[in-house]
Design a protein around this motif. Structure first.
Motif, PDB file in Angstrom:
ATOM      1  N   ILE A  38       0.709  -1.137   0.126  1.00  0.00           N
ATOM      2  CA  ILE A  38       0.032   0.007  -0.165  1.00  0.00           C
ATOM      3  C   ILE A  38       1.082   1.412  -0.045  1.00  0.00           C
ATOM      4  O   ILE A  38       1.658   1.226   0.860  1.00  0.00           O
ATOM      5  N   TYR A  39       0.653   1.924  -0.969  1.00  0.00           N
ATOM      6  CA  TYR A  39       1.417   3.322  -1.079  1.00  0.00           C
ATOM      7  C   TYR A  39       0.649   4.456  -0.423  1.00  0.00           C
ATOM      8  O   TYR A  39      -0.558   4.476  -0.776  1.00  0.00           O
ATOM      9  N   ARG A  40       1.289   5.022   0.434  1.00  0.00           N
ATOM     10  CA  ARG A  40       0.737   6.108   1.551  1.00  0.00           C
ATOM     11  C   ARG A  40       1.309   7.475   1.289  1.00  0.00           C
ATOM     12  O   ARG A  40       2.451   7.601   1.333  1.00  0.00           O
ATOM     13  N   GLU A  41       0.459   8.432   1.210  1.00  0.00           N
ATOM     14  CA  GLU A  41       0.958   9.769   1.604  1.00  0.00           C
ATOM     15  C   GLU A  41       0.068  10.126   2.802  1.00  0.00           C
ATOM     16  O   GLU A  41      -1.308  10.202   2.794  1.00  0.00           O
ATOM     17  N   ASN A  42       0.742  10.518   3.748  1.00  0.00           N
ATOM     18  CA  ASN A  42       0.136  10.803   5.135  1.00  0.00           C
ATOM     19  C   ASN A  42       0.778  12.099   5.815  1.00  0.00           C
ATOM     20  O   ASN A  42       1.690  11.993   6.104  1.00  0.00           O
ATOM     21  N   TYR A  43      -0.093  13.053   5.768  1.00  0.00           N
ATOM     22  CA  TYR A  43       0.261  14.210   6.311  1.00  0.00           C
ATOM     23  C   TYR A  43       2.046  14.727   6.061  1.00  0.00           C
ATOM     24  O   TYR A  43       2.748  15.195   6.597  1.00  0.00           O
ATOM     25  N   GLY A  44       2.095  14.683   4.672  1.00  0.00           N
ATOM     26  CA  GLY A  44       3.329  14.932   4.158  1.00  0.00           C
ATOM     27  C   GLY A  44       4.337  13.701   3.949  1.00  0.00           C
ATOM     28  O   GLY A  44       5.298  13.977   3.220  1.00  0.00           O
ATOM     29  N   PRO A  58     -12.108   2.086   7.709  1.00  0.00           N
ATOM     30  CA  PRO A  58     -11.710   3.418   8.320  1.00  0.00           C
ATOM     31  C   PRO A  58     -10.946   4.224   7.541  1.00  0.00           C
ATOM     32  O   PRO A  58     -10.654   5.529   7.526  1.00  0.00           O
ATOM     33  N   GLU A  59     -10.102   3.477   6.885  1.00  0.00           N
ATOM     34  CA  GLU A  59      -8.849   4.335   5.933  1.00  0.00           C
ATOM     35  C   GLU A  59      -9.672   5.154   4.793  1.00  0.00           C
ATOM     36  O   GLU A  59      -9.126   6.039   4.410  1.00  0.00           O
ATOM     37  N   TYR A  60     -10.796   4.540   4.242  1.00  0.00           N
ATOM     38  CA  TYR A  60     -11.472   5.174   3.207  1.00  0.00           C
ATOM     39  C   TYR A  60     -11.894   6.543   3.758  1.00  0.00           C
ATOM     40  O   TYR A  60     -11.909   7.642   3.031  1.00  0.00           O
ATOM     41  N   GLN A  61     -12.634   6.576   5.060  1.00  0.00           N
ATOM     42  CA  GLN A  61     -12.945   7.687   5.505  1.00  0.00           C
ATOM     43  C   GLN A  61     -11.876   8.871   5.748  1.00  0.00           C
ATOM     44  O   GLN A  61     -12.058  10.036   5.501  1.00  0.00           O
ATOM     45  N   ARG A  62     -10.706   8.415   6.194  1.00  0.00           N
ATOM     46  CA  ARG A  62      -9.597   9.160   6.450  1.00  0.00           C
ATOM     47  C   ARG A  62      -9.229   9.812   5.130  1.00  0.00           C
ATOM     48  O   ARG A  62      -8.842  10.905   5.088  1.00  0.00           O
ATOM     49  N   VAL A  63      -9.239   8.867   3.946  1.00  0.00           N
ATOM     50  CA  VAL A  63      -8.720   9.456   2.810  1.00  0.00           C
ATOM     51  C   VAL A  63      -9.875  10.514   2.249  1.00  0.00           C
ATOM     52  O   VAL A  63      -9.433  11.717   1.632  1.00  0.00           O
ATOM     53  N   LEU A  64     -11.245  10.199   2.509  1.00  0.00           N
ATOM     54  CA  LEU A  64     -12.375  11.372   2.256  1.00  0.00           C
ATOM     55  C   LEU A  64     -11.891  12.567   3.003  1.00  0.00           C
ATOM     56  O   LEU A  64     -12.085  13.703   2.142  1.00  0.00           O
ATOM     57  N   LEU A  65     -12.006  12.523   4.233  1.00  0.00           N
ATOM     58  CA  LEU A  65     -11.566  13.562   4.936  1.00  0.00           C
ATOM     59  C   LEU A  65     -10.369  14.382   4.678  1.00  0.00           C
ATOM     60  O   LEU A  65     -10.345  15.602   4.632  1.00  0.00           O
ATOM     61  N   GLY A  66      -9.232  13.876   4.454  1.00  0.00           N
ATOM     62  CA  GLY A  66      -8.077  14.200   4.006  1.00  0.00           C
ATOM     63  C   GLY A  66      -7.864  14.779   2.721  1.00  0.00           C
ATOM     64  O   GLY A  66      -6.874  15.602   2.356  1.00  0.00           O
ATOM     65  N   ALA A  67      -8.584  14.312   1.717  1.00  0.00           N
ATOM     66  CA  ALA A  67      -8.592  14.733   0.179  1.00  0.00           C
ATOM     67  C   ALA A  67      -8.843  16.016   0.228  1.00  0.00           C
ATOM     68  O   ALA A  67      -7.835  16.638  -0.711  1.00  0.00           O
ATOM     69  N   ALA A  68      -9.655  16.894   0.874  1.00  0.00           N
ATOM     70  CA  ALA A  68      -9.789  18.085   0.541  1.00  0.00           C
ATOM     71  C   ALA A  68      -8.409  18.891   0.843  1.00  0.00           C
ATOM     72  O   ALA A  68      -8.180  19.941   0.292  1.00  0.00           O
ATOM     73  N   LYS A  69      -7.700  18.345   2.007  1.00  0.00           N
ATOM     74  CA  LYS A  69      -6.406  19.162   2.382  1.00  0.00           C
ATOM     75  C   LYS A  69      -5.134  18.589   1.779  1.00  0.00           C
ATOM     76  O   LYS A  69      -4.194  19.038   1.737  1.00  0.00           O
ATOM     77  N   GLY A  70      -5.224  17.476   0.829  1.00  0.00           N
ATOM     78  CA  GLY A  70      -4.572  16.948   0.054  1.00  0.00           C
ATOM     79  C   GLY A  70      -3.430  16.107   0.773  1.00  0.00           C
ATOM     80  O   GLY A  70      -2.228  15.649   0.342  1.00  0.00           O
ATOM     81  N   ASN A  71      -3.895  15.649   2.053  1.00  0.00           N
ATOM     82  CA  ASN A  71      -2.877  14.908   2.762  1.00  0.00           C
ATOM     83  C   ASN A  71      -3.101  13.610   3.036  1.00  0.00           C
ATOM     84  O   ASN A  71      -2.786  13.005   3.903  1.00  0.00           O
ATOM     85  N   VAL A  84      -3.279   9.808   0.990  1.00  0.00           N
ATOM     86  CA  VAL A  84      -3.396   9.011  -0.314  1.00  0.00           C
ATOM     87  C   VAL A  84      -3.102   7.615   0.063  1.00  0.00           C
ATOM     88  O   VAL A  84      -2.174   7.406   1.056  1.00  0.00           O
ATOM     89  N   TYR A  85      -4.027   6.719  -0.230  1.00  0.00           N
ATOM     90  CA  TYR A  85      -3.941   5.192   0.217  1.00  0.00           C
ATOM     91  C   TYR A  85      -4.174   4.336  -1.129  1.00  0.00           C
ATOM     92  O   TYR A  85      -5.386   4.380  -1.514  1.00  0.00           O
ATOM     93  N   LYS A  86      -3.303   3.802  -1.653  1.00  0.00           N
ATOM     94  CA  LYS A  86      -3.177   3.110  -2.904  1.00  0.00           C
ATOM     95  C   LYS A  86      -2.709   1.400  -2.781  1.00  0.00           C
ATOM     96  O   LYS A  86      -1.612   1.415  -3.127  1.00  0.00           O
ATOM     97  N   PRO A  87      -3.459   0.674  -2.577  1.00  0.00           N
ATOM     98  CA  PRO A  87      -3.232  -0.824  -2.443  1.00  0.00           C
ATOM     99  C   PRO A  87      -2.972  -1.246  -3.928  1.00  0.00           C
ATOM    100  O   PRO A  87      -3.779  -0.804  -4.665  1.00  0.00           O
ATOM    101  N   GLN A  88      -1.703  -1.946  -3.930  1.00  0.00           N
ATOM    102  CA  GLN A  88      -1.691  -2.339  -5.449  1.00  0.00           C
ATOM    103  C   GLN A  88      -0.568  -3.286  -5.338  1.00  0.00           C
ATOM    104  O   GLN A  88       0.142  -3.867  -4.346  1.00  0.00           O
ATOM    105  N   TRP A  89      -0.694  -4.118  -6.695  1.00  0.00           N
ATOM    106  CA  TRP A  89       0.343  -5.400  -6.730  1.00  0.00           C
ATOM    107  C   TRP A  89       1.550  -4.628  -7.203  1.00  0.00           C
ATOM    108  O   TRP A  89       1.613  -3.803  -8.127  1.00  0.00           O
ATOM    109  N   VAL A  90       2.616  -5.020  -6.435  1.00  0.00           N
ATOM    110  CA  VAL A  90       4.140  -4.289  -6.669  1.00  0.00           C
ATOM    111  C   VAL A  90       5.113  -5.648  -7.109  1.00  0.00           C
ATOM    112  O   VAL A  90       5.158  -6.446  -6.224  1.00  0.00           O
TER     113      VAL A  90
END
Length: 163
Positions: free
Chosen positions: A23-29, A110-123, A125-131
């Motif tokens: 999971i690629y994360r961007e979390n408060y910078g 719960p992570e989905y809600q965090r992404v929705l709330l944080g999306a407006a602030k741009g802080n 990102v939560y991207k599960p993916q095959w790597v």
């Protein structure tokens, strides 16, 4: 600061051919990688928590095969919704056989809600993916770091057997 208690987390290592789910994360910078994982709920086994977290955080169904390791880690930041700095986590790492689904954040998590709330602030990102495992091994920014170090060592040691 004294930690409140030890948290038990179930972590899924899902391998499909030469790829893993990360999971690629961007979390408060901060930008980093992590794995589908989360707390074990009351009345739930570690294996049940692992399968549930994989479905919630990555929309993937998996079959828990075996426990690989127990890794201790410690909270390093103090943010709302996160453990107090110094809180110890016991990360129970499981090898999980891929069954079905494509990695995506589930709307029920719960992570989905965090992404929705944080999306407006741009802080958030939560991207599960095959790597590809070889690409993952080039990246050293994994959280928690103790888990990242173990995953790198395990995958480096076993890459010839899993690909």
């Amino acid at each position: 600061m004294t930690p409140k208690k030890t948290r038990v987390r179930a972590v899924a290592l899902v391998v499909r051919g030469d790829e893993i789910i990360a999971i690629y994360r961007e979390n408060y910078g901060e930008m980093y990688w992590t794995f589908p994982a989360g707390g074990v709920e009351d009345g739930e086994s570690d294996e049940e928590a692992c399968a549930r977290e994989l479905l919630e955080e990555a929309s993937v169904v998996g079959r828990v095969i075996k426990k690989l390791a127990t890794i201790e880690s410690f909270a390093r930041v103090n943010r709302p919704g996160y453990p107090v700095i110094g809180t110890k986590s016991v990360n129970e790492v499981f090898f999980v056989e891929y069954v079905s689904g494509e990695p995506a954040l589930s709307p029920v998590s719960p992570e989905y809600q965090r992404v929705l709330l944080g999306a407006a602030k741009g802080n958030q990102v939560y991207k599960p993916q095959w790597v590809p495992i070889v690409e993952f091994l080039k990246n050293s920014d994994v959280k928690p770091p103790e888990l990242g170090e173990w995953m790198h060592a395990y995958l480096s040691d076993t890459i010839d057997r899993v690909v």
